[in-house]
Design an enzyme around this catalytic site. Structure first.
Site, PDB file in Angstrom:
ATOM      1  N   TYR A 181      53.670 -13.378  55.542  1.00 16.85           N
ATOM      2  CA  TYR A 181      54.368 -13.908  57.011  1.00 16.85           C
ATOM      3  C   TYR A 181      54.470 -12.956  57.910  1.00 16.85           C
ATOM      4  CZ  TYR A 181      55.586 -18.681  54.434  1.00 16.85           C
ATOM      5  OH  TYR A 181      56.089 -19.373  53.832  1.00 16.85           O
ATOM      6  N   ASP A 217      36.853 -30.825  73.443  1.00 12.09           N
ATOM      7  CA  ASP A 217      37.230 -30.083  71.427  1.00 12.09           C
ATOM      8  C   ASP A 217      36.135 -29.745  71.848  1.00 12.09           C
ATOM      9  OD1 ASP A 217      36.239 -30.622  69.231  1.00 12.09           O
ATOM     10  OD2 ASP A 217      38.300 -31.845  68.877  1.00 12.09           O
ATOM     11  N   THR A 263      37.115 -26.202  65.901  1.00  9.44           N
ATOM     12  CA  THR A 263      37.002 -25.261  64.213  1.00  9.44           C
ATOM     13  C   THR A 263      36.248 -24.423  63.853  1.00  9.44           C
ATOM     14  OG1 THR A 263      35.067 -26.800  63.659  1.00  9.44           O
ATOM     15  CG2 THR A 263      37.182 -27.744  63.309  1.00  9.44           C
ATOM     16  N   LYS A 308      32.322 -24.815  61.281  1.00 13.10           N
ATOM     17  CA  LYS A 308      31.139 -26.211  62.069  1.00 13.10           C
ATOM     18  C   LYS A 308      29.810 -24.603  62.196  1.00 13.10           C
ATOM     19  CE  LYS A 308      34.045 -30.150  62.314  1.00 13.10           C
ATOM     20  NZ  LYS A 308      35.145 -29.951  62.986  1.00 13.10           N
ATOM     21  N   ARG A 337      37.189 -22.004  57.275  1.00 11.37           N
ATOM     22  CA  ARG A 337      37.960 -23.181  57.867  1.00 11.37           C
ATOM     23  C   ARG A 337      39.128 -23.338  58.468  1.00 11.37           C
ATOM     24  NH1 ARG A 337      36.634 -28.353  56.232  1.00 11.37           N
ATOM     25  NH2 ARG A 337      34.805 -27.576  55.448  1.00 11.37           N
TER      26      ARG A 337
END
Ligand code: DSN
Length: 416
Positions: free
Chosen positions: A52, A197, A223, A226, A232
């Site tokens: 964490y 984006d 992202t 891609k 991911r």
């Protein structure tokens, strides 16, 4: 070893093996998918998954973060180098989370956003009504013309009428270059924040194969899985310190809790590949392969939206055909070629049926395929579409595609 997933959980092990086989034997041509590198997967499967680390590097709410701090700082520094910007937040769990954080940071609920219509190639999070972006904000859209291209004069007119607080540019199914300078002019005219984006084109942008949204956009999201071919996840970038501070607070504690440190470490590894000279060769090949795909399909009589491509994807329209995008998606799937059905400009069918397919080149380029293989594959795609109901032909092509794929083994050598 008894700890291994194979012996501990054979049920899940089998699904993973089957998925590996599927990815290996089929030709993966979904424009948003790619093959990441073993080193990236190693980082994703590392002990950082146990940690964490709420907060940001060297300003955490938990002890024991000294190595998490280093990993996240490396990821941030590499992201800034890659896109030539000053600030990066590498914590978003996905592109949608990244986009949500931009709105949360910069506007209030109910304020106006203007983005590209989902059915014209935009994304759910650009203001589509079923998404949080269309529910929490007052959303308006621009689209493409029947020629498949954005008409920037029309976007200007819409922006002047709507007076949005944020203009979103960037798309999920748009084959042409995005003119960020034009969007800047529009945003300046109406006093809006310009939000780009670049999830689909980021791998091309960082290689200089698509114009960069910097210095035009105020804030940029992407992202990382891609065209970037990393793990991911999502990321947000800006050159504006005030926006950077607001974005950091919007991600944590605004929208997310503990960052996925294992994924952040994997993002850093992915960026190292993106920074290598070999990446530029890969990105060029992605474009060359998509161009070959478009050329062959046009020569075979298929209608390509906008008449070609400037990037990694091709949109094929079946508006003038008896069969739909859904039929084409299923027939190509049966022939071992994975694509997705997609709406096209002037769409007459429902979004679930559609009149088009979207085909991308990044994943097969990562396998090492070049124009020669794309020429073969494009002709096979056309054969399937020409004989959409010929199941025997689809089965034969499936075997041929499997044989072709077997010459391009995944994970046998570094790609970049
Ligand atoms: N699902 C992605 C795509 O296919 O483009 C967008 O999030």
């Amino acid at each position: 070893m008894s700890y291994a997933i194979e012996s501990f959980d054979p049920e899940i092990f089998e699904t993973i093996q089957n998925e590996l086989e599927r990815q290996t034997d089929h030709l993966e041509m979904i424009a948003s998918e790619n093959f990441t590198q073993p080193a990236v997967m190693e980082a994703m499967g590392s002990v950082f998954t146990n940690k964490y680390a709420e907060g940001y590097p060297y300003k955490r709410y938990y002890g024991g973060c000294e190595f998490a701090d280093k990993a996240e700082q490396i990821a941030i520094d590499r992201a800034c180098e890659l896109f030539d910007c000053k600030f990066a937040n590498v914590q978003p769990h996905s592109g949608s989370q990244a986009n949500g954080a931009v709105y949360a940071a910069l506007i209030k609920a109910g304020e106006k956003i203007l983005g590209m219509d989902l059915s014209h190639g935009g994304h759910l999070t650009h203001g589509s009504k079923p998404s949080f972006s269309g529910k929490n904000y007052s959303s308006f859209t621009y689209g493409v013309e029947l020629d498949g291209r954005i008409n920037y004069d029309k976007v200007m007119e819409i922006a002047k009428t709507v007076q949005p607080k944020i203009i979103v540019c960037g798309a999920s199914a748009y084959a042409r270059e995005i003119d960020f300078a034009k969007f800047r002019e529009i945003a300046d005219e109406v006093g809006a924040v310009l939000f780009a984006d670049i999830a689909h084109i980021a791998g091309l942008v960082c290689a200089g194969e698509h114009p960069s949204p910097f210095p035009y956009a105020d804030v940029v999201t992407t992202t990382t899985h891609k065209t970037l071919a990393g793990p991911r996840g999502g990321m947000i970038m800006t050159n504006d310190e005030d926006i950077a501070k607001k974005i950091n607070s919007a991600i944590f504690p605004g929208l997310q809790g503990g960052p996925l440190v294992h994924v952040i470490a994997a993002k850093a590894v992915g960026f190292k590949y993106n920074l290598s000279p070999a990446w530029k060769t890969y990105a060029k090949q992605v474009k060359a392969n998509a161009t070959k795909l478009a050329e062959v399909l046009i020569a075979r009589g298929y209608d390509i939206v906008s008449g070609g491509t400037d990037n990694h994807l091709v949109l094929v329209s079946f508006l003038n055909k008896e069969f739909s995008g859904k039929d084409a998606d299923a027939a190509l799937g049966a022939a071992g070629i994975t694509v997705n059905k997609n709406t096209v400009p002037g769409e007459t069918r429902s979004p679930f049926v559609t009149s088009g397919i979207r085909i991308g080149s990044p994943a097969l380029t990562s396998r090492g395929m070049k124009e020669a293989e794309f020429e073969v594959i494009a002709n096979k795609i056309a054969d399937v579409l020409d004989h959409i109901d010929d199941h025997a032909l689809h089965a034969t092509i499936k075997e041929e595609m499997k044989a072709l794929a077997s010459d391009f083994v995944i994970y046998d050598k570094p790609i970049y």
